[in-house]
Design a protein around this motif. Structure first.
Motif, PDB file in Angstrom:
ATOM      1  N   GLU A 123      -5.293   4.877   6.349  1.00 58.19           N
ATOM      2  CA  GLU A 123      -3.869   4.563   6.247  1.00 58.19           C
ATOM      3  C   GLU A 123      -3.469   3.494   7.255  1.00 58.19           C
ATOM      4  OE1 GLU A 123      -2.405   9.002   4.859  1.00 58.19           O
ATOM      5  OE2 GLU A 123      -1.327   8.012   6.496  1.00 58.19           O
ATOM      6  N   ALA A 124      -4.007   3.619   8.460  1.00 61.04           N
ATOM      7  CA  ALA A 124      -3.669   2.660   9.503  1.00 61.04           C
ATOM      8  C   ALA A 124      -4.200   1.269   9.160  1.00 61.04           C
ATOM      9  CB  ALA A 124      -4.233   3.133  10.838  1.00 61.04           C
ATOM     10  N   LEU A 125      -5.421   1.215   8.614  1.00 63.44           N
ATOM     11  CA  LEU A 125      -6.011  -0.085   8.235  1.00 63.44           C
ATOM     12  C   LEU A 125      -5.244  -0.723   7.081  1.00 63.44           C
ATOM     13  CD1 LEU A 125      -9.871   0.580   8.511  1.00 63.44           C
ATOM     14  CD2 LEU A 125      -8.429  -0.822  10.025  1.00 63.44           C
ATOM     15  N   ASN A 126      -4.766   0.107   6.155  1.00 63.29           N
ATOM     16  CA  ASN A 126      -3.947  -0.423   5.059  1.00 63.29           C
ATOM     17  C   ASN A 126      -2.675  -1.062   5.596  1.00 63.29           C
ATOM     18  OD1 ASN A 126      -5.678   0.221   2.998  1.00 63.29           O
ATOM     19  ND2 ASN A 126      -4.750   2.229   2.600  1.00 63.29           N
ATOM     20  N   LEU A 127      -2.084  -0.417   6.599  1.00 63.35           N
ATOM     21  CA  LEU A 127      -0.872  -0.967   7.199  1.00 63.35           C
ATOM     22  C   LEU A 127      -1.186  -2.286   7.911  1.00 63.35           C
ATOM     23  CD1 LEU A 127       0.640   2.386   8.474  1.00 63.35           C
ATOM     24  CD2 LEU A 127       1.717   0.844   6.820  1.00 63.35           C
ATOM     25  N   LEU A 128      -2.302  -2.307   8.616  1.00 64.21           N
ATOM     26  CA  LEU A 128      -2.709  -3.539   9.296  1.00 64.21           C
ATOM     27  C   LEU A 128      -2.890  -4.662   8.274  1.00 64.21           C
ATOM     28  CD1 LEU A 128      -3.817  -5.146  11.766  1.00 64.21           C
ATOM     29  CD2 LEU A 128      -6.072  -4.213  11.231  1.00 64.21           C
ATOM     30  N   PHE A 129      -3.501  -4.310   7.137  1.00 68.79           N
ATOM     31  CA  PHE A 129      -3.744  -5.291   6.089  1.00 68.79           C
ATOM     32  C   PHE A 129      -2.419  -5.801   5.526  1.00 68.79           C
ATOM     33  CE2 PHE A 129      -4.538  -6.390   1.606  1.00 68.79           C
ATOM     34  CZ  PHE A 129      -5.478  -7.397   1.799  1.00 68.79           C
ATOM     35  N   LEU A 130      -1.480  -4.887   5.292  1.00 68.75           N
ATOM     36  CA  LEU A 130      -0.150  -5.268   4.809  1.00 68.75           C
ATOM     37  C   LEU A 130       0.505  -6.244   5.790  1.00 68.75           C
ATOM     38  CD1 LEU A 130       2.462  -4.874   3.018  1.00 68.75           C
ATOM     39  CD2 LEU A 130       3.037  -2.982   4.543  1.00 68.75           C
ATOM     40  N   GLY A 131       0.439  -5.914   7.047  1.00 66.11           N
ATOM     41  CA  GLY A 131       1.047  -6.752   8.081  1.00 66.11           C
ATOM     42  C   GLY A 131       0.407  -8.126   8.156  1.00 66.11           C
ATOM     43  N   ASP A 132      -0.917  -8.154   8.099  1.00 67.13           N
ATOM     44  CA  ASP A 132      -1.618  -9.440   8.171  1.00 67.13           C
ATOM     45  C   ASP A 132      -1.334 -10.300   6.952  1.00 67.13           C
ATOM     46  OD1 ASP A 132      -2.695  -9.224  10.673  1.00 67.13           O
ATOM     47  OD2 ASP A 132      -4.518  -8.209   9.994  1.00 67.13           O
ATOM     48  N   THR A 133      -1.170  -9.633   5.796  1.00 73.78           N
ATOM     49  CA  THR A 133      -0.831 -10.375   4.583  1.00 73.78           C
ATOM     50  C   THR A 133       0.549 -11.007   4.736  1.00 73.78           C
ATOM     51  OG1 THR A 133      -2.088  -8.738   3.332  1.00 73.78           O
ATOM     52  CG2 THR A 133      -0.661 -10.196   2.065  1.00 73.78           C
ATOM     53  N   ASN A 134       1.511 -10.211   5.192  1.00 73.93           N
ATOM     54  CA  ASN A 134       2.854 -10.735   5.438  1.00 73.93           C
ATOM     55  C   ASN A 134       2.821 -11.876   6.454  1.00 73.93           C
ATOM     56  OD1 ASN A 134       4.439  -9.255   3.689  1.00 73.93           O
ATOM     57  ND2 ASN A 134       4.638  -7.527   5.111  1.00 73.93           N
ATOM     58  N   ARG A 135       1.944 -11.737   7.428  1.00 71.58           N
ATOM     59  CA  ARG A 135       1.833 -12.738   8.482  1.00 71.58           C
ATOM     60  C   ARG A 135       1.320 -14.059   7.911  1.00 71.58           C
ATOM     61  NH1 ARG A 135      -1.838 -11.218  13.766  1.00 71.58           N
ATOM     62  NH2 ARG A 135      -1.960 -13.336  14.581  1.00 71.58           N
ATOM     63  N   MET A 136       0.363 -13.976   7.013  1.00 69.43           N
ATOM     64  CA  MET A 136      -0.212 -15.187   6.434  1.00 69.43           C
ATOM     65  C   MET A 136       0.748 -15.863   5.474  1.00 69.43           C
ATOM     66  SD  MET A 136      -4.290 -14.577   5.896  1.00 69.43           S
ATOM     67  CE  MET A 136      -4.005 -13.455   4.590  1.00 69.43           C
ATOM     68  N   ILE A 137       1.401 -15.022   4.646  1.00 69.19           N
ATOM     69  CA  ILE A 137       2.335 -15.563   3.646  1.00 69.19           C
ATOM     70  C   ILE A 137       3.491 -16.275   4.350  1.00 69.19           C
ATOM     71  CG2 ILE A 137       4.076 -14.883   1.937  1.00 69.19           C
ATOM     72  CD1 ILE A 137       2.022 -12.712   1.062  1.00 69.19           C
ATOM     73  N   ALA A 138       3.927 -15.673   5.436  1.00 64.33           N
ATOM     74  CA  ALA A 138       5.076 -16.214   6.158  1.00 64.33           C
ATOM     75  C   ALA A 138       4.752 -17.546   6.824  1.00 64.33           C
ATOM     76  CB  ALA A 138       5.543 -15.213   7.195  1.00 64.33           C
ATOM     77  N   GLU A 139       3.465 -17.799   6.946  1.00 68.68           N
ATOM     78  CA  GLU A 139       3.058 -19.009   7.645  1.00 68.68           C
ATOM     79  C   GLU A 139       3.113 -20.210   6.708  1.00 68.68           C
ATOM     80  OE1 GLU A 139      -1.116 -20.528   9.510  1.00 68.68           O
ATOM     81  OE2 GLU A 139      -0.642 -18.391   9.583  1.00 68.68           O
TER      82      GLU A 139
END
Ligand code: ADP
Ligand code: MG
Length: 541
Positions: free
Chosen positions: A198-214
């Motif tokens: 669950e924690a890794l899924n959240l990390l993945f969600l966050g990193d995806t948002n981080r990349m898209i926002a860039e």
């Protein structure tokens, strides 16, 4: 509470050289008591004058990890000790500082190509959940949050509602300071993670948002700070004490500066940060490293506010200086190392974050009270109710009254070993001293009812008195009538027997005289009278 005083631990990690990169000159010495990194700056024609003399700089670190150091080694030596402190209830921070491209993101998050390239965040999550699973003595709760700070604005990277397509779509996070000057992040979601997946899924969600926002426009990866936080709370079963700790894993914005060009010499010292919040971070670091500085300018930027506890506060903090040691980046690497030397001077005081849950405390105290009551009942043989009964209070009033009236100096007021009674006696005495006028009256709530009773009694007596008055009036009127009758009879008698001596007598005398002569008559009349009027109860009295 337990406290650990420690300076911030500062490590260096050198990124592997690219294929076409020209190596700068540096040497690593991890053998010394305090390992050091020496960087040599060639004074070549690029500076505008020929100089074969090499200037060299030596920097001390906790440990230096050279190009070949792998992610698992970095985790074991740098992150694992911090994770252990966090599991024990202390706050921890690991931040990566260095110029863009020096390996901050690779170190904190990892590379996507190989599983072995996983960085500190996934490895720490894995380690923490492993440890939590092993420890059955406590109940643990884990949450994660992921904050990006760009241009003094905070963004929640773990917004579960929608996937963002621009940074502006992400929920805005703002800073709030409470009356105790604690920092709260408004709008930053804390997502519960019960296991590693669950924690890794959240990390993945966050990193995806981080990349898209860039976007190329905002260059978010080099200009923004990303803070992944693991929140752990633990409690022993049956205990009211909760331990809460946070682990911030921080990927800072690129530290590159704009060098002042033109004049040689102090080339690096006057360089200015591109990123304003890193400029404020440096000011905070300088202020903290200075002795006797009372004001630390944490509030100047969002990043320093969020990391306030990590810098000179309640936290075990570790810095990783990431260095790109190719020739063209030597200046920036020296800057990074200089910054690291200042950070290494900062002392933190990490305290064990324990707090008491009031709800659990109430449950515990209630149980303790019941246990004590049971014990008391066992010892005294009496069940003690929480309040004294009216009867008991009246008894006490009487005891106090007799005690106060008693002149015998040996007399004592003995109410037994019952604190409620003893307290009541003192209370009553105080009332008597403070209000001597009312002290005769009873102090209890029944006073009022007694007063009411006596009022009723008074009314009743008044009524009775009125009734008696009326009765007396009736009797007096009757008596007058009788008198008149007697007088009339007498005068009639006089009229019929003229020349009698009785005439010369006074009227009163004549009445007296007549009494004997007309006794039978009057008695009879009186008897009639008494039977015709209702019995008057006061007469016998
Ligand atoms: P930063 O976040 O500091 O801007 P990155 O972590 O993105 O830098 O690193 C830049 C590039 O270098 C990335 O492609 C990354 O995979 C690579 N890199 C950085 N450090 C290492 C390392 N220790 N080993 C292998 N590749 C690395
Ligand atoms: Mg990066």
């Amino acid at each position: 509470a337990a406290m650990v005083k420690e300076t911030i631990r500062v490590y260096a990690r050198v990124k592997p050289l690219g294929r076409r990169q020209q190596a700068g000159s540096y040497s690593v010495d991890n053998e010394e008591p305090l390992p050091s990194l020496e960087i040599a700056v060639p004074r070549d024609s690029a500076d505008g004058f020929i100089n074969n003399k090499r200037e060299s700089y030596k920097f001390k670190f906790q440990k230096i990890f050279d190009q070949e150091a792998k992610q698992d080694v970095i985790f074991d030596s740098i992150a694992k000790p911090v994770a252990e402190c966090v599991l024990a209830g202390y706050n921890g921070t690991i931040f990566a500082y260095g110029q863009t491209g020096s390996g901050k993101t690779f170190t904190i998050t990892g590379g996507a190509e190989r599983y072995s390239d996983r960085g500190i965040i996934p490895r720490t999550l894995s380690y923490i959940f492993d440890q939590l699973q092993k420890d059955s003595s406590k109940v643990y709760t884990t949450h994660v949050s992921y904050l990006e700070i760009y241009n003094e604005c905070g963004y929640d990277l773990l917004d579960p509602r929608h996937e963002a397509s621009r940074m502006e779509d992400l929920p805005k996070v703002t800073i709030m300071e409470d009356s105790d000057q604690n920092i709260h992040l408004k709008n930053l979601s804390l997502q519960q993670a019960t296991n590693e997946e669950e924690a890794l899924n959240l990390l993945f969600l966050g990193d995806t948002n981080r990349m898209i926002a860039e976007t190329p426009m905002n260059q978010a990866s080099s200009r923004s700070h990303c803070i992944f936080t693991i929140h752990i709370s633990s409690k022993e079963p049956g205990s009211a004490t909760i331990r809460r700790s946070k682990l911030h894993l921080v990927d800072l914005a690129g530290s590159e500066r704009v060098a002042k060009t033109g004049i040689g010499g102090h080339l690096l010292t006057e360089a200015k940060y591109i990123n304003l919040s890193l400029h404020y971070l440096e000011q905070v670091i300088i202020a903290l490293a200075e002795k006797n500085r009372s004001h630390i300018p944490y509030r100047n930027s969002m990043m320093t506010s969020v990391l306030r506890d990590s810098l000179g506060g309640n936290c075990m903090t570790t810095m990783i200086s990431t260095l790109a040691m190719d020739k063209r980046n030597i200046d920036e690497s020296i800057s990074t190392c200089r910054f690291a030397q200042r950070v290494a001077l900062i002392k933190n005081e990490a305290v064990l974050n324990e707090e008491i849950d009031p709800r659990l405390m109430i449950v515990q105290l209630k149980k303790e009270i019941q246990d004590l009551k049971d014990e008391l009942a066992l010892v005294t043989g009496k069940q003690r109710m929480s309040e004294l009964s009216q009867e008991e209070l009246l008894q006490l009033d009487e005891l106090i009254e007799t005690f106060l009236k008693e002149n015998d100096p040996d007399s004592s007021l003995d109410v037994g070993a019952d604190m409620r009674k003893i307290k009541y006696c003192f209370f009553h005495m105080k009332q008597i001293i403070n209000h001597p006028m009312t002290s005769d009256k009873k102090l209890l709530s029944q006073n009022t009812s007694e007063e009411k009773n006596s009022n009723e009694e008074l009314e009743k007596l008044k009524g009775l008195l009125q009734q008696r008055d009326n009765e007396i009036n009736i009797l007096v009127t009757m008596l007058k009538k009788e008198k008149k009758k007697a007088r009339d009879a007498l005068s009639q008698l006089e009229a019929t027997s003229a020349g009698s001596t009785v005439l010369e007598q006074s009227p009163s005398m004549s009445l007296e005289e007549s009494q004997s002569s007309s006794r039978c008559f009057s008695l009879k009349e009186a008897k009639d009278f008494s039977s015709s009027v209702p019995r008057l109860p006061f007469l016998p009295r």
